[in-house]
Design an enzyme around this catalytic site. Structure first.
Site, PDB file in Angstrom:
ATOM      1  N   GLY A  46       0.813  -1.217   0.000  1.00  0.00           N
ATOM      2  CA  GLY A  46       0.000   0.000   0.000  1.00  0.00           C
ATOM      3  C   GLY A  46       0.842   1.260   0.000  1.00  0.00           C
ATOM      4  NE  ARG A 338       9.912 -19.156   4.939  1.00  0.00           N
ATOM      5  CZ  ARG A 338       9.726 -17.854   4.883  1.00  0.00           C
ATOM      6  NH1 ARG A 338       8.519 -17.364   4.745  1.00  0.00           N
ATOM      7  NH2 ARG A 338      10.740 -17.030   4.959  1.00  0.00           N
TER       8      ARG A 338
HETATM    9  C1  LIG Z   1       7.846 -11.659  11.451  1.00  0.00           C
HETATM   10  C2  LIG Z   1       7.761 -11.651   9.960  1.00  0.00           C
HETATM   11  C3  LIG Z   1       8.918 -11.747   9.204  1.00  0.00           C
HETATM   12  C4  LIG Z   1       8.860 -11.736   7.813  1.00  0.00           C
HETATM   13  N1  LIG Z   1      10.033 -11.812   7.091  1.00  0.00           N
HETATM   14  C5  LIG Z   1       9.972 -11.733   5.738  1.00  0.00           C
HETATM   15  C6  LIG Z   1      11.168 -11.716   4.962  1.00  0.00           C
HETATM   16  O1  LIG Z   1      12.273 -11.765   5.489  1.00  0.00           O
HETATM   17  N2  LIG Z   1      11.057 -11.634   3.616  1.00  0.00           N
HETATM   18  C7  LIG Z   1       9.845 -11.554   3.008  1.00  0.00           C
HETATM   19  O2  LIG Z   1       9.818 -11.444   1.791  1.00  0.00           O
HETATM   20  N3  LIG Z   1       8.703 -11.562   3.716  1.00  0.00           N
HETATM   21  C8  LIG Z   1       8.738 -11.652   5.061  1.00  0.00           C
HETATM   22  N4  LIG Z   1       7.559 -11.647   5.781  1.00  0.00           N
HETATM   23  C9  LIG Z   1       6.281 -11.482   5.091  1.00  0.00           C
HETATM   24  C10 LIG Z   1       6.068 -10.026   4.715  1.00  0.00           C
HETATM   25  O3  LIG Z   1       6.612  -9.196   5.695  1.00  0.00           O
HETATM   26  C11 LIG Z   1       4.609  -9.657   4.557  1.00  0.00           C
HETATM   27  O4  LIG Z   1       3.953 -10.601   3.797  1.00  0.00           O
HETATM   28  C12 LIG Z   1       4.483  -8.329   3.850  1.00  0.00           C
HETATM   29  O5  LIG Z   1       5.279  -7.358   4.475  1.00  0.00           O
HETATM   30  C13 LIG Z   1       3.050  -7.867   3.795  1.00  0.00           C
HETATM   31  O6  LIG Z   1       3.005  -6.556   3.293  1.00  0.00           O
HETATM   32  P1  LIG Z   1       1.627  -5.877   2.947  1.00  0.00           P
HETATM   33  O7  LIG Z   1       1.971  -4.522   2.441  1.00  0.00           O
HETATM   34  O8  LIG Z   1       0.837  -6.754   2.079  1.00  0.00           O
HETATM   35  O9  LIG Z   1       0.838  -5.798   4.331  1.00  0.00           O
HETATM   36  P2  LIG Z   1       1.215  -5.187   5.771  1.00  0.00           P
HETATM   37  O10 LIG Z   1       2.590  -4.684   5.848  1.00  0.00           O
HETATM   38  O11 LIG Z   1       0.757  -6.179   6.781  1.00  0.00           O
HETATM   39  O12 LIG Z   1       0.312  -3.909   5.880  1.00  0.00           O
HETATM   40  C14 LIG Z   1      -1.055  -3.963   6.093  1.00  0.00           C
HETATM   41  C15 LIG Z   1      -1.570  -2.555   6.169  1.00  0.00           C
HETATM   42  O13 LIG Z   1      -2.978  -2.570   6.148  1.00  0.00           O
HETATM   43  C16 LIG Z   1      -3.489  -1.767   7.177  1.00  0.00           C
HETATM   44  N5  LIG Z   1      -4.800  -2.306   7.527  1.00  0.00           N
HETATM   45  C17 LIG Z   1      -5.155  -3.599   7.752  1.00  0.00           C
HETATM   46  N6  LIG Z   1      -6.474  -3.691   7.959  1.00  0.00           N
HETATM   47  C18 LIG Z   1      -6.965  -2.443   7.866  1.00  0.00           C
HETATM   48  C19 LIG Z   1      -8.273  -1.898   7.971  1.00  0.00           C
HETATM   49  N7  LIG Z   1      -9.348  -2.649   8.187  1.00  0.00           N
HETATM   50  N8  LIG Z   1      -8.408  -0.568   7.837  1.00  0.00           N
HETATM   51  C20 LIG Z   1      -7.335   0.246   7.586  1.00  0.00           C
HETATM   52  N9  LIG Z   1      -6.100  -0.241   7.449  1.00  0.00           N
HETATM   53  C21 LIG Z   1      -5.918  -1.561   7.593  1.00  0.00           C
HETATM   54  C22 LIG Z   1      -2.457  -1.793   8.257  1.00  0.00           C
HETATM   55  O14 LIG Z   1      -2.597  -0.658   9.067  1.00  0.00           O
HETATM   56  C23 LIG Z   1      -1.186  -1.788   7.431  1.00  0.00           C
HETATM   57  O15 LIG Z   1      -0.877  -0.464   7.077  1.00  0.00           O
HETATM   58  C24 LIG Z   1       7.611 -11.662   7.173  1.00  0.00           C
HETATM   59  C25 LIG Z   1       6.448 -11.581   7.925  1.00  0.00           C
HETATM   60  C26 LIG Z   1       6.504 -11.583   9.314  1.00  0.00           C
HETATM   61  C27 LIG Z   1       5.240 -11.530  10.084  1.00  0.00           C
END
Ligand SMILES: Cc1cc2nc3c(=O)[nH]c(=O)nc-3n(C[C@H](O)[C@H](O)[C@H](O)COP(=O)(O)OP(=O)(O)OC[C@H]3O[C@@H](n4cnc5c(N)ncnc54)[C@H](O)[C@@H]3O)c2cc1C
Ligand code: SF4
Ligand code: FES
Lengths: 667, 248
Positions: A46, A338
């Site tokens: 996002g 994994r």
């Molecule tokens: C501990 C950990 C380690 C990881 N390590 C790795 C790694 O080394 N390499 C790798 O590639 N991946 C890794 N991952 C996976 C990866 O980090 C995530 O899949 C990825 O960052 C998700 O990004 P995203 O932008 O989709 O969502 P997110 O970063 O989860 O962002 C979600 C966003 O949505 C918002 N949101 C959610 N619901 C609502 C709502 N109802 N209303 C308003 N806002 C909302 C939140 O506020 C946030 O801003 C890891 C994950 C974890 C948990």
């Protein structure tokens, strides 16, 4: 294929994306100024999308539930991000990254999407370095790489154990630049509670200001959901406490199909549960498997003695240890994907070889790496005949430089020194491959509603390889969605502002208010957490690392019953028009209670084992997953029809033109 | 463990707050500090009372959301960790624990222990970025080699999680450590040099506008910082600022 049109462009795999970009409609810069886009979620997907859309000239509103976009859960990613740069000259290429990802996903992802991802991976690194992301470097000043599970090349870029943090801060800084220019309006501490459709198109959202409790209407020409994964349906996971499915689920209820909900990743290396008070689980990055060796005692009596505290792991001789991954998978050893590593740990623990009090832990041991690095360091620093102590000290220094923050994290939580005694680890819920169904343009089945990052289903099939979620989030956000969405918006240049004083918004707002009031009115005697924990237990026991028909059927019934009890008996102190953290949780858990049931239904219908979805009935003689390409080579995409049990299945057949379907083998 | 918690309760930004005593028992050393508060909140909800509101999300020390002043120290008695990483084994049976929000004029209380740190976002928006387009037309990453020590220093500065402990620790409620960490990250990298002058001027101006205090070099911020952000960053920012003021 029925009503699901993946819109994959024709032509050779390697040319599809370029061709598509050349052919899609564009919006001219003057018109972009009249178009509003809502981006829900400010994680990598996002945040990156918002920054690029604003840079292109659209008016962007972002929403997140944290107090700042910088705190989205992407911040927690540790290990790294993949890119087919081939800086190591080890034969890497976009094709190889594509191949590894499709194979790693157990042939349940869409070829064209994955190829595009591999292609764009290269740009991500360039982009991030230009933004000032401080990736790890070698002494020569060039970027450094490490290896992750399931691959034989070194293509993972990293910033110590804080890669996600540095990438997210990069995206956040790009957002800040646009906020400063007035092109992004950021609504933090705002939670999206519904999506609003006008004439079948996504035209806005209903959000709640979490500080004042006010319910707000926001209109836009398109809505992007980048709200992350739904691992918290298991209660305990490596996700942040607030991670939720609400945005995606609300869109699902309004017409967006939900794809492969049962594809969940259970990560093999997490810190084991310590007690009933446990509120979340902590990941120990997969990068540790570069140097750590996984083992349990070879003999049951030793395992028992260790559990009872009568024996220490360091006292066990080499021949009394079972390095079970190296034994079962000699080609990939500790670096198997994994899903394979997690199941193997469960298998050993179920057989009685677990090493902590609860019997649910295995060792991750760095002693061999410490010795190896110590000797190397002694040699390169010109030490002749170093003694054992010196070697250990030098080795520990090298390991500290590589993984220091993870070791510190471990020590703080477990109160043991992982340099001196092996770490204890166990699998935990980590990532969800399933999510809203999207076509090649990342559009859901609701016109004008797009979905990016972990929230969509698109690129990882039935199992995600390490370091590829960050890659997907940034590729979707920076390089894919901002262009594909233009094709849709090009038809909207004459629409004008989307008014929010209309019947559609009236109704959606009344709906949200009604639901919040319903939760408050229950005035029962059980907290939200009580229900969330119960749901988590059903999910873990019956929809977790291995599943069977009987358990899944029970899960469906139990979750439906729990949902009923929840609405009758939940207790939420306080009211609606104020900050109310229990009400926030209740709204999220209400949606998990529906998703959980669909999850089990999806798992039940998929009568095969693939990737993270392991059905006990479908396995080979030596316990490996048994895929059924004849009957299940499709994306299971569910249409909402009232109760989760009534959801209707639509299949998107997966066509493999460039990769031959094979049994995954890491032996 | 049995403990006595003295917790700051405040209904909203405009109301007056006060300390309320909560005796609690059955706390185990393996619990994190926030899990201990979960136990308390569960008990409050069971009694039909409103739970104590506090900020938290990742619960692993990286998002920077958690923010408690515990016995007078931001993030509590342990070093180089955040509140969510603090474990109850740091306390003894019978202890009294005073829990307050981070206190600073620029961080108004929202409710109970939750404060508004949006001032930090505005400082970053004033210039905490490199003005590069995100559309992907950048040069190959390895055409900009960067000395490893420089890259490592930039990383160390970039490790700031924006928690605000430095402000809460400082008797002047100064935001110098936070601001200087971002200024330093970019000042150390060739990509960041181009806008260095403007960046430091804008960020410092915004910092002052937000009502953070001046830095009098007491160093309390560095001691309490969970990420070990070094005072050297403040010295570097001062140099950058001086140079920029001369130029600008
Ligand atoms: C501990 C950990 C380690 C990881 N390590 C790795 C790694 O080394 N390499 C790798 O590639 N991946 C890794 N991952 C996976 C990866 O980090 C995530 O899949 C990825 O960052 C998700 O990004 P995203 O932008 O989709 O969502 P997110 O970063 O989860 O962002 C979600 C966003 O949505 C918002 N949101 C959610 N619901 C609502 C709502 N109802 N209303 C308003 N806002 C909302 C939140 O506020 C946030 O801003 C890891 C994950 C974890 C948990
Ligand atoms: S400098 Fe340290 S204390 Fe201050 S905000 Fe950053 S991490 Fe927190
Ligand atoms: S909750 Fe994220 S740092 Fe403490």
């Amino acid at each position: 294929m029925g009503i699901l049109d993946s819109k994959v462009p024709s032509g050779p795999l390697a040319d599809k994306w370029t061709k598509h970009k050349n052919e899609i409609n564009l919006v001219n810069p003057a018109n972009k100024r009249n178009i509003d886009i809502i981006v829900v979620g400010t994680g990598l997907a996002g945040g990156a999308a918002a920054a690029t859309l604003a840079e292109l000239g659209y008016n962007v509103k972002t929403f997140c539930y944290q107090d700042s976009p910088r705190r989205a859960h992407s911040i927690a990613a540790q290990g790294g991000i993949n890119a087919a740069k081939n800086y190591q000259g080890d034969g890497d290429s976009p094709y190889r990254l594509f191949y590894d990802t499709v194979k790693g996903g157990d042939y349940r992802s869409r070829e064209a999407n994955v190829y595009r991802l591999a292609e764009e991976s290269v740009n991500i690194i360039d982009q991030c370095v230009a933004q000032g992301v401080p990736f790890a470097r070698e002494y020569g000043g060039m970027l450094d790489n490490r290896s992750f599970g399931g691959v034989l090349v070194s293509r993972t870029f990293y910033a110590k154990g804080q890669t996600g943090q540095q990438l997210l801060l990069g995206a956040y800084s790009a957002m800040n630049r646009q906020i400063n220019r007035g092109k992004i309006q950021a609504f933090n501490r705002h939670e999206m509670l519904d999506i609003v459709l006008v004439d079948g198109k996504a035209r806005g959202i209903i959000a709640r200001d979490m500080v004042t409790g006010e319910i707000e209407r926001h209109g836009a020409h398109a809505v992007v959901l980048a709200t992350g994964g739904y691992g918290n349906v298991f209660y305990l996971s490596t996700n942040a406490m607030g991670s939720n499915v609400t945005a995606a689920w609300r869109a699902h209820r309004r017409g967006a199909f939900f794809a492969n909900p049962c594809f969940t990743q259970i990560h093999p290396t997490c810190i084991p549960v310590s007690g009933d008070h446990q509120s979340k689980l902590t990941l120990m990055s997969e990068s540790l498997r570069n140097d750590g060796r996984i083992w349990v005692p070879r003999r049951l009596e030793d395992a028992k003695a260790i559990r009872e505290g009568k024996l220490k792991p360091t006292q066990l001789k080499e021949e009394d240890r079972d390095y079970y991954l190296e034994r079962r998978y000699p080609a990939f050893g500790n670096l198997v994907p994994r899903d394979v590593a997690s199941r193997a740990a469960k298998e050993r623990c179920d057989a009685g070889f677990g090493v902590n009090k609860t019997g649910e832990a295995v060792y991750l041991d760095f002693s061999a790496a410490i010795q190896r690095y110590g000797k190397e360091k002694a040699l390169t620093s010109g030490l002749k005949d170093p003694d054992g102590e010196t070697i250990t000290r030098l080795g520990e220094e090298v390991v500290e430089a590589k993984y220091g923050n993870l070791f510190q994290m471990y020590e703080k939580i477990v109160d043991e020194n992982p340099y001196k005694t092996p770490m204890m680890i166990y699998p935990a819920v980590h990532y969800t491959m399933g999510g809203l169904w999207v076509d090649y343009n990342l559009q859901t089945t609701i016109p004008g509603c797009y979905c990016a990052g972990e929230a969509n289903f698109s690129d990882h099939g039935a199992n995600r390889l390490g370091a590829s979620a960050l890659m997907q989030g940034l590729a979707d956000g920076y390089f894919v969605l901002p262009y594909t969405i233009g094709d849709y918006l090009s038809k909207d240049i004459r629409t004008g502002k989307i008014a929010t004083d209309t019947e559609a918004f009236d109704k959606a707002e009344a709906d949200v208010r009604g639901r919040l009031q319903q939760l408050l009115n229950a005035r029962g005697d059980k907290s939200v957490d009580y229900f969330h924990k119960k749901l988590g237990k059903i999910m873990w026991d019956k929809c977790g690392m291995s599943r069977n028909a009987e358990g899944l059927k029970e899960a469906i019934e139990e979750i439906a019953a729990l949902r009923k009890e929840f609405y009758a008996n939940v207790r939420i102190p306080g009211g609606m028009d104020e900050m109310n953290t229990e009400l926030e949780k209740a709204f999220r858990v209400a949606d998990f209670l529906e998703l959980g049931e669909l999850f089990a239904k999806d798992g039940l219908h998929r009568k095969e084992s693939c990737g993270g979805h392991f059905r006990e009935e479908y396995q080979t003689e030596d316990g490996e997953a048994l895929r059924d390409d004849k009957n299940f080579k499709y994306v299971a995409s569910w249409e909402y029809k009232g109760e989760p049990k009534d959801a209707v299945l639509h299949k998107e057949d997966l066509v493999f033109e460039n990769i031959e379907l094979k049994t995954r083998s890491y032996k | 463990m049995k403990l006595l918690l003295k917790i700051w309760r405040q209904q909203n930004a405009s109301s007056k707050g006060k300390f309320v005593d909560y005796p609690i028992s059955g706390i185990e050393g393996d619990m994190s500090f926030l899990e201990m508060l979960d136990v308390l909140n569960q008990q409050l909800i069971d009694k039909g009372e409103e739970p104590v509101v506090f900020d938290h999300d990742c619960r692993e020390g990286i998002c920077g959301t958690c923010s408690l002043q515990i016995n007078g120290e931001p993030h509590g008695p342990d070093r180089l960790i955040t509140t969510c990483q603090l474990h109850m084994r740091m306390f003894k049976d019978g202890d009294t624990i005073v829990i307050e929000p981070f206190r600073a004029k620029a961080f108004p209380v929202i409710k109970d222990l939750m404060v508004d740190r949006s001032a930090f976002d505005r400082i970053q928006q004033a210039g905490g970025y490199i003005s590069v387009n995100t559309s992907g037309n950048t040069v190959d990453a390895n055409t900009i080699p960067i000395e490893k020590t420089k890259a490592d220093d930039a990383f160390n500065a970039a490790a700031c999680i924006g928690c605000g402990a430095c402000v809460a620790a400082c008797k002047n409620a100064s935001a110098m450590l936070f601001t200087s960490a971002k200024v330093s990250q970019f000042a150390l990298l060739p990509q960041g040099r181009v806008e260095a002058t403007q960046r430091v001027l804008s960020m410092v101006r915004q910092m002052d506008l937000e009502g953070f205090g001046n830095c009098t070099n007491t160093g309390a911020c560095e001691v309490e910082c969970p990420k070990g952000i070094s005072l050297e960053n403040i010295a570097r920012m001062n140099r950058e600022y001086l140079m920029a003021s001369v130029k600008g």
